[in-house]
Design a protein around this motif. Structure first.
Motif, PDB file in Angstrom:
ATOM      1  N   ARG A  46     -30.294 -22.883  73.547  1.00 34.00           N
ATOM      2  CA  ARG A  46     -31.539 -22.465  72.913  1.00 34.00           C
ATOM      3  C   ARG A  46     -32.710 -23.167  73.605  1.00 34.00           C
ATOM      4  O   ARG A  46     -32.558 -24.263  74.153  1.00 34.00           O
ATOM      5  CB  ARG A  46     -31.556 -22.833  71.422  1.00 34.00           C
ATOM      6  CG  ARG A  46     -30.312 -22.450  70.643  1.00 34.00           C
ATOM      7  CD  ARG A  46     -30.109 -20.964  70.545  1.00 34.00           C
ATOM      8  NE  ARG A  46     -31.205 -20.315  69.842  1.00 34.00           N
ATOM      9  CZ  ARG A  46     -31.293 -18.993  69.683  1.00 34.00           C
ATOM     10  NH1 ARG A  46     -30.368 -18.191  70.216  1.00 34.00           N
ATOM     11  NH2 ARG A  46     -32.305 -18.464  69.022  1.00 34.00           N
ATOM     12  N   SER A 105     -40.062 -21.593  66.706  1.00 32.87           N
ATOM     13  CA  SER A 105     -39.474 -20.291  67.016  1.00 32.87           C
ATOM     14  C   SER A 105     -39.407 -19.389  65.784  1.00 32.87           C
ATOM     15  O   SER A 105     -39.623 -19.833  64.654  1.00 32.87           O
ATOM     16  CB  SER A 105     -38.070 -20.475  67.590  1.00 32.87           C
ATOM     17  OG  SER A 105     -37.262 -21.196  66.679  1.00 32.87           O
ATOM     18  N   GLN A 106     -39.081 -18.110  66.029  1.00 31.43           N
ATOM     19  CA  GLN A 106     -38.896 -17.105  64.976  1.00 31.43           C
ATOM     20  C   GLN A 106     -40.121 -16.979  64.072  1.00 31.43           C
ATOM     21  O   GLN A 106     -40.019 -16.902  62.853  1.00 31.43           O
ATOM     22  CB  GLN A 106     -37.630 -17.407  64.157  1.00 31.43           C
ATOM     23  CG  GLN A 106     -36.358 -17.467  64.972  1.00 31.43           C
ATOM     24  CD  GLN A 106     -36.112 -16.197  65.773  1.00 31.43           C
ATOM     25  OE1 GLN A 106     -36.301 -15.087  65.271  1.00 31.43           O
ATOM     26  NE2 GLN A 106     -35.694 -16.342  67.035  1.00 31.43           N
ATOM     27  N   PRO A 111     -38.158 -11.829  62.372  1.00 34.75           N
ATOM     28  CA  PRO A 111     -37.393 -13.010  62.780  1.00 34.75           C
ATOM     29  C   PRO A 111     -35.899 -12.787  62.595  1.00 34.75           C
ATOM     30  O   PRO A 111     -35.458 -12.036  61.718  1.00 34.75           O
ATOM     31  CB  PRO A 111     -37.906 -14.092  61.826  1.00 34.75           C
ATOM     32  CG  PRO A 111     -38.298 -13.340  60.595  1.00 34.75           C
ATOM     33  CD  PRO A 111     -38.865 -12.043  61.094  1.00 34.75           C
ATOM     34  N   SER A 112     -35.132 -13.464  63.413  1.00 38.01           N
ATOM     35  CA  SER A 112     -33.683 -13.486  63.248  1.00 38.01           C
ATOM     36  C   SER A 112     -33.300 -14.756  62.500  1.00 38.01           C
ATOM     37  O   SER A 112     -33.528 -15.867  62.987  1.00 38.01           O
ATOM     38  CB  SER A 112     -32.991 -13.470  64.615  1.00 38.01           C
ATOM     39  OG  SER A 112     -31.625 -13.805  64.484  1.00 38.01           O
ATOM     40  N   HIS A 113     -32.731 -14.590  61.323  1.00 41.50           N
ATOM     41  CA  HIS A 113     -32.346 -15.758  60.532  1.00 41.50           C
ATOM     42  C   HIS A 113     -31.204 -16.523  61.193  1.00 41.50           C
ATOM     43  O   HIS A 113     -31.177 -17.763  61.154  1.00 41.50           O
ATOM     44  CB  HIS A 113     -31.947 -15.316  59.122  1.00 41.50           C
ATOM     45  CG  HIS A 113     -33.066 -14.661  58.377  1.00 41.50           C
ATOM     46  ND1 HIS A 113     -32.859 -13.768  57.360  1.00 41.50           N
ATOM     47  CD2 HIS A 113     -34.419 -14.767  58.510  1.00 41.50           C
ATOM     48  CE1 HIS A 113     -34.023 -13.348  56.879  1.00 41.50           C
ATOM     49  NE2 HIS A 113     -34.982 -13.938  57.574  1.00 41.50           N
ATOM     50  N   ALA A 115     -30.598 -16.672  64.406  1.00 40.52           N
ATOM     51  CA  ALA A 115     -31.159 -17.374  65.555  1.00 40.52           C
ATOM     52  C   ALA A 115     -31.950 -18.603  65.112  1.00 40.52           C
ATOM     53  O   ALA A 115     -31.930 -19.649  65.787  1.00 40.52           O
ATOM     54  CB  ALA A 115     -32.045 -16.437  66.364  1.00 40.52           C
ATOM     55  N   PHE A 116     -32.643 -18.494  63.993  1.00 37.81           N
ATOM     56  CA  PHE A 116     -33.406 -19.645  63.492  1.00 37.81           C
ATOM     57  C   PHE A 116     -32.458 -20.772  63.097  1.00 37.81           C
ATOM     58  O   PHE A 116     -32.716 -21.946  63.370  1.00 37.81           O
ATOM     59  CB  PHE A 116     -34.269 -19.212  62.310  1.00 37.81           C
ATOM     60  CG  PHE A 116     -35.438 -20.128  62.042  1.00 37.81           C
ATOM     61  CD1 PHE A 116     -35.966 -20.947  63.021  1.00 37.81           C
ATOM     62  CD2 PHE A 116     -36.025 -20.151  60.788  1.00 37.81           C
ATOM     63  CE1 PHE A 116     -37.049 -21.777  62.766  1.00 37.81           C
ATOM     64  CE2 PHE A 116     -37.112 -20.975  60.514  1.00 37.81           C
ATOM     65  CZ  PHE A 116     -37.619 -21.796  61.511  1.00 37.81           C
ATOM     66  N   ASP A 119     -31.442 -22.462  66.120  1.00 35.57           N
ATOM     67  CA  ASP A 119     -32.513 -23.325  66.615  1.00 35.57           C
ATOM     68  C   ASP A 119     -32.561 -24.647  65.856  1.00 35.57           C
ATOM     69  O   ASP A 119     -32.806 -25.706  66.449  1.00 35.57           O
ATOM     70  CB  ASP A 119     -33.858 -22.611  66.523  1.00 35.57           C
ATOM     71  CG  ASP A 119     -33.979 -21.454  67.513  1.00 35.57           C
ATOM     72  OD1 ASP A 119     -33.194 -21.406  68.476  1.00 35.57           O
ATOM     73  OD2 ASP A 119     -34.861 -20.599  67.300  1.00 35.57           O
ATOM     74  N   THR A 180     -31.056 -14.976  52.971  1.00 35.76           N
ATOM     75  CA  THR A 180     -31.253 -14.571  54.356  1.00 35.76           C
ATOM     76  C   THR A 180     -30.244 -13.488  54.742  1.00 35.76           C
ATOM     77  O   THR A 180     -29.380 -13.112  53.954  1.00 35.76           O
ATOM     78  CB  THR A 180     -31.067 -15.783  55.285  1.00 35.76           C
ATOM     79  OG1 THR A 180     -29.812 -16.415  54.992  1.00 35.76           O
ATOM     80  CG2 THR A 180     -32.195 -16.782  55.124  1.00 35.76           C
TER      81      THR A 180
END
Length: 297
Positions: A46, A105-106, A111-113, A115-116, A119, A180
């Motif tokens: 990431r 980010s996001q 947003p992608s939960h 992906a968050f 991160d 989420t």
């Protein structure tokens, strides 16, 4: 003079690696000056920028980290909210001896939960790596076995997803955590570390009944649901943003309550400060007139 003495006691404890005494009122700032820096985080595949608050030798941007090693926390922002909205609370944690990273980010409309959550875990992985990175500001300053997760709303839900995917996490404490996609409720069932969900009973954006309570019910013990009477969704931020609600208490009151219980929780469950037990699990926690207590140790 009392502040100087407390700061010296905390410094000695950090060097010796022993728990520090709990403050009489942890809604007040802790003994450390707070430094901050914006960093480029690259870890676990990431890459993002993050604002980082830390206990320092002097307050301000880029100042030196205070002597000792400190637990690290990754904090997730809410939907469409900048990390600056949480500066007061995350700096407050830093004043008590925690290093707190807020990924930026996001932040967009879609947003992608998942992906968050990745991160947030990458932020923790980066902190661990920095402890042994020559020339890093944080070299020799991270307690690598003490990693926490936090966040607000979307970031709170993402903190649950992150905890479910990361066995290195020590504890989670979040604010108005939102359900989420993938489901934080489902993920909570596999989180075995202590978790505290902080809610506001006037929250109309992520109401406790449909967001924090289902996460709490899914989560196995140890767990807490602490509901601030009169608290509202945007009351967990330093100022109002988009699509905000309101409550029956002031923002200042809600933030003071929030910061107190976050500090107490992280001191006990993350820093290993046994003197904070009563404020987290004892009579004062059960009888607080401003915060409803539910919990299973």
């Amino acid at each position: 003079m009392r502040r100087v003495i407390l700061a010296l006691a905390v410094l000695a404890a950090a060097v010796l690696g022993v728990p520090t005494p709990a403050a009489a009122d942890s809604s007040s700032p802790g003994p450390y000056p707070v430094g901050y820096v914006d960093a480029q985080v690259s870890a676990a595949g990431r890459s993002f920028t993050a604002r980082i608050y830390y206990p320092a030798t002097a307050a301000g941007q880029g100042t030196a980290v205070a002597a000792g090693r400190f637990p690290a926390i990754a904090f997730g922002h809410g939907f469409l909210q900048g990390v600056s909205m949480y500066a007061g609370t995350t700096a407050h944690l830093a004043s008590y001896g925690f290093v707190v990273g807020l990924p930026t980010s996001q932040g967009g409309l879609l947003p992608s939960h998942s992906a968050f959550a990745a991160d947030l875990n990458a932020q923790l992985t980066w902190f661990v790596a920095q402890d042994t990175t020559t020339g890093s500001r944080f070299q020799g300053h991270i307690t690598t076995s003490r990693l926490g997760l936090s966040g607000h709303s979307m970031g709170g839900g993402a903190s649950v997803l992150a905890a479910a995917a990361n066995p290195a996490v020590t504890t989670v404490a979040n604010l108005a955590a939102a359900e989420t996609n993938p489901s934080a409720v489902t993920a909570a069932a596999s989180v075995t570390v202590p978790m505290m969900l902080v809610a506001g009973d006037r929250d109309t954006i992520a109401p406790p009944a449909s967001h924090q309570r289902p996460i709490y019910q899914s989560k196995p013990a140890p767990k807490q649901l602490r509901t601030i009477t009169g608290g509202f969704h945007c009351g967990f931020m330093d100022s109002s943003g988009l699509f905000c609600d309101s409550g029956s208490i002031t923002r200042a009151t809600q933030l003071a309550l929030t910061r107190r219980i976050l500090v107490d929780w992280f001191r006990y469950h993350l820093a290993g400060d046994t003197s904070a037990y009563e404020q987290v699990w004892g009579t004062p926690a059960h009888t607080d007139p401003q915060i409803q207590f539910e919990g299973v140790a």
